[in-house]
Motif scaffolding. Structure first.
Motif, PDB file in Angstrom:
ATOM      1  N   UNK A  27       0.946  -1.269   0.084  1.00 54.48           N
ATOM      2  CA  UNK A  27       0.040  -0.080   0.024  1.00 54.48           C
ATOM      3  C   UNK A  27       0.798   1.278  -0.135  1.00 54.48           C
ATOM      4  N   UNK A  28       0.288   2.510  -0.583  1.00 54.92           N
ATOM      5  CA  UNK A  28       0.970   3.715  -0.578  1.00 54.92           C
ATOM      6  C   UNK A  28       0.681   4.257   0.744  1.00 54.92           C
ATOM      7  N   UNK A  29       1.519   4.621   1.746  1.00 50.24           N
ATOM      8  CA  UNK A  29       1.122   5.311   3.003  1.00 50.24           C
ATOM      9  C   UNK A  29       0.780   6.743   2.719  1.00 50.24           C
ATOM     10  N   UNK A  30      -0.212   7.302   3.520  1.00 48.56           N
ATOM     11  CA  UNK A  30      -0.803   8.527   3.166  1.00 48.56           C
ATOM     12  C   UNK A  30      -0.574   9.419   4.396  1.00 48.56           C
ATOM     13  N   UNK A  31      -0.407  10.791   4.386  1.00 49.97           N
ATOM     14  CA  UNK A  31       0.034  11.561   5.553  1.00 49.97           C
ATOM     15  C   UNK A  31      -1.376  11.780   6.604  1.00 49.97           C
ATOM     16  N   UNK A  32      -1.046  12.513   7.522  1.00 47.97           N
ATOM     17  CA  UNK A  32      -2.387  12.530   8.573  1.00 47.97           C
ATOM     18  C   UNK A  32      -3.177  13.373   7.823  1.00 47.97           C
ATOM     19  N   UNK A  33      -3.037  14.357   7.054  1.00 45.42           N
ATOM     20  CA  UNK A  33      -4.027  15.216   6.543  1.00 45.42           C
ATOM     21  C   UNK A  33      -4.747  14.596   5.594  1.00 45.42           C
ATOM     22  N   UNK A  34      -4.208  14.059   4.763  1.00 44.96           N
ATOM     23  CA  UNK A  34      -5.061  13.132   3.675  1.00 44.96           C
ATOM     24  C   UNK A  34      -5.897  12.118   4.401  1.00 44.96           C
ATOM     25  N   UNK A  35      -5.459  11.373   5.266  1.00 45.22           N
ATOM     26  CA  UNK A  35      -6.111  10.591   6.187  1.00 45.22           C
ATOM     27  C   UNK A  35      -7.283  11.208   6.937  1.00 45.22           C
ATOM     28  N   UNK A  36      -7.039  12.293   7.352  1.00 45.44           N
ATOM     29  CA  UNK A  36      -8.069  13.179   8.005  1.00 45.44           C
ATOM     30  C   UNK A  36      -9.180  13.576   7.253  1.00 45.44           C
ATOM     31  N   UNK A  37      -8.866  13.916   5.760  1.00 46.92           N
ATOM     32  CA  UNK A  37      -9.789  14.433   4.723  1.00 46.92           C
ATOM     33  C   UNK A  37     -10.607  13.208   4.396  1.00 46.92           C
ATOM     34  N   UNK A  38     -10.161  12.030   4.498  1.00 46.55           N
ATOM     35  CA  UNK A  38     -11.059  10.872   4.352  1.00 46.55           C
ATOM     36  C   UNK A  38     -11.818  10.303   5.461  1.00 46.55           C
ATOM     37  N   UNK A  39     -11.566  10.625   6.394  1.00 45.56           N
ATOM     38  CA  UNK A  39     -12.143   9.869   7.726  1.00 45.56           C
ATOM     39  C   UNK A  39     -13.167  11.035   8.337  1.00 45.56           C
ATOM     40  N   UNK A  40     -12.569  12.126   8.387  1.00 48.02           N
ATOM     41  CA  UNK A  40     -13.464  13.151   9.311  1.00 48.02           C
ATOM     42  C   UNK A  40     -14.918  13.347   8.826  1.00 48.02           C
ATOM     43  N   UNK A  41     -15.128  13.557   7.593  1.00 51.85           N
ATOM     44  CA  UNK A  41     -16.519  13.781   6.859  1.00 51.85           C
ATOM     45  C   UNK A  41     -17.408  12.821   7.165  1.00 51.85           C
ATOM     46  N   UNK A  42     -16.853  11.326   6.778  1.00 50.86           N
ATOM     47  CA  UNK A  42     -17.778  10.210   7.080  1.00 50.86           C
ATOM     48  C   UNK A  42     -18.074   9.991   8.673  1.00 50.86           C
ATOM     49  N   UNK A  43     -16.945  10.196   9.506  1.00 49.45           N
ATOM     50  CA  UNK A  43     -17.305  10.002  10.994  1.00 49.45           C
ATOM     51  C   UNK A  43     -18.035  11.042  11.509  1.00 49.45           C
ATOM     52  N   UNK A  44     -18.215  12.227  11.079  1.00 49.66           N
ATOM     53  CA  UNK A  44     -18.999  13.280  11.520  1.00 49.66           C
ATOM     54  C   UNK A  44     -20.485  12.799  11.147  1.00 49.66           C
ATOM     55  N   UNK A  45     -20.561  12.370  10.137  1.00 46.94           N
ATOM     56  CA  UNK A  45     -21.953  11.868   9.515  1.00 46.94           C
ATOM     57  C   UNK A  45     -22.380  10.697  10.291  1.00 46.94           C
ATOM     58  N   UNK A  46     -21.545   9.577  10.703  1.00 41.78           N
ATOM     59  CA  UNK A  46     -21.943   8.438  11.433  1.00 41.78           C
ATOM     60  C   UNK A  46     -22.210   8.746  12.740  1.00 41.78           C
TER      61      UNK A  46
END
Length: 394
Positions: A191-210
């Motif tokens: 896998x290609x590692x991602x930085x914290x900002x990219x990971x947050x961009x993926x996770x936070x919008x979904x998390x806030x909705x969940x």
């Protein structure tokens, strides 16, 4: 005269108490005899010959035994592992004697007693997930996997946007999931590692909705302290760290600050082991000590053997076969085998055809003491878990 007899297989005090009850043994007799029925093999690593010789003599004096390396008696070896063999009653008698011995054996006695107590079984209890509760030990809990990544090995890209991710979480909730595990970085081989900002961009919008739309606890699968902090601030309930606090030195303090449950997974670079289960348990002890030093309560720690991480196919199968050996730590076990390469390589099947193989590993895992199973196919694995629970849980 014809005699009928058979061998009884027991794994815990409940099994032997049930057999005593069938015979009609009184309660006082049951309490006295139960420790005599529980035979344990406990392996200790890297003892000096003088330590090992004392242990062997004490075990022999109580009717048990201890296997040591040739050369231990005359100290012609520098170190030896020791395999102790005896009933619980014999161990407890030896523990009393070891507490009076020199050479650090009193500390070893404490570790032996802790292991024996843990091997007696984990009682059902509540796991506090902030404003939500999970009951561990009454039935197997099912954690549904929700990857918001473009490159996860099984479902990469399928739930990359908020709407589809929330719809999948709702589906898993309806199918019987107990927890949703949200991940924003693939951990597949290569896998290609991602930085914290990219990971947050993926996770936070979904998390806030969940957290607004799903009634289940949400676990966030991350190795980064910044991602964990931001996720917890947004309402996440559990942190699932695939490097067991070792990837980011700040992770332990973040988890301790929020007081949430923590999953620590066994992981390593390469597949070299001296002793697979012994090395795994040593790894967990080290991470548990890191967690406790940071202020994480032991009752908030869950261990994951890391199937598919730092292990060959044969080592993964061995870990599944020997899963019960993790009981000595006395902590809940999470098992994640869903659609993994150990199944694909064993059955020669692609990820989307591994549901039956996953079911086999889930069932074996529950029989081996898993409290939580992490899966993609929630509906099918809930059924597997319920059937397996009906057989193995009391």
């Amino acid at each position: 005269m014809s005699f009928n007899l058979h061998s009884i297989v027991i794994s815990n005090r409940g099994d032997i108490q049930e057999e005593f009850g069938k015979i009609g043994v009184d309660k006082a007799g049951s309490a006295i005899m139960a420790p005599k029925a529980m035979h344990r093999l406990i392996k200790i690593y890297d003892l000096a010959p003088r330590q090992a010789n004392i242990i062997k003599q004490e075990m022999l004096s109580k009717g048990g035994d201890a296997a040591v390396a040739r050369g231990t008696v005359d100290a012609s070896v520098e170190k030896t592992d020791v395999l102790m063999m005896g009933t619980e009653k014999q161990y407890r008698a030896v523990i009393k004697k070891l507490r009076m011995q020199p050479f650090g054996l009193a500390a070893l006695a404490d570790r032996l007693e802790e292991a024996l107590n843990n091997l007696a079984g984990r009682k059902p209890r509540e796991l506090a997930c902030r404003d939500k509760k999970l009951v561990l030990g009454e039935r197997t809990l099912v954690m549904g996997i929700l990857n918001v990544t473009p490159d996860s090995f099984s479902d990469g890209g399928r739930f990359y946007d908020v709407e589809s991710a929330v719809a999948q979480a709702r589906r898993m909730e309806a199918e019987g999931a107990d927890i949703i595990d949200l991940g924003g970085e693939s951990t597949r081989p290569g896998h290609t590692p991602v930085g914290p900002e990219e990971e947050l961009n993926r996770v936070l919008p979904v998390l806030k909705a969940l957290v607004q739309e799903i009634s289940l606890p949400i676990s966030v699968d991350t190795t980064k302290a910044l991602v964990a902090r931001r996720a917890l601030e947004a309402g996440a309930h559990i942190i699932n760290d695939q490097w067991a606090l070792r990837a980011d030195p700040e992770m332990s303090s973040v988890v301790a600050e929020f007081g949430v449950p923590l999953v620590i997974m066994h992981n390593q670079q390469g597949t070299e082991y001296r002793d697979l289960m012994g090395d795994m348990i040593c790894y967990f002890r080290e991470s548990i000590e890191m967690a406790e030093r940071a202020g994480i309560a032991r009752e908030n720690i869950i261990i994951d053997p890391g199937i598919g991480f730092g292990k060959t196919v044969e080592q993964n199968l061995e870990a599944l076969r020997r899963l019960r050996e993790l009981d000595c730590l006395g902590l809940p076990v999470l098992l994640g085998t869903s659609r993994k390469s150990v199944i694909g390589k064993t059955l020669d099947l692609p990820p989307d055809q591994r549901v039956e193989g996953t079911g086999a590993t889930v069932s074996i895992g529950i029989a081996g003491g898993a409290d939580i199973v992490r899966v993609h196919d929630v509906k099918e694995m809930v059924r597997v878990a319920r059937m397996t629970d009906a057989i193995v849980r009391r």
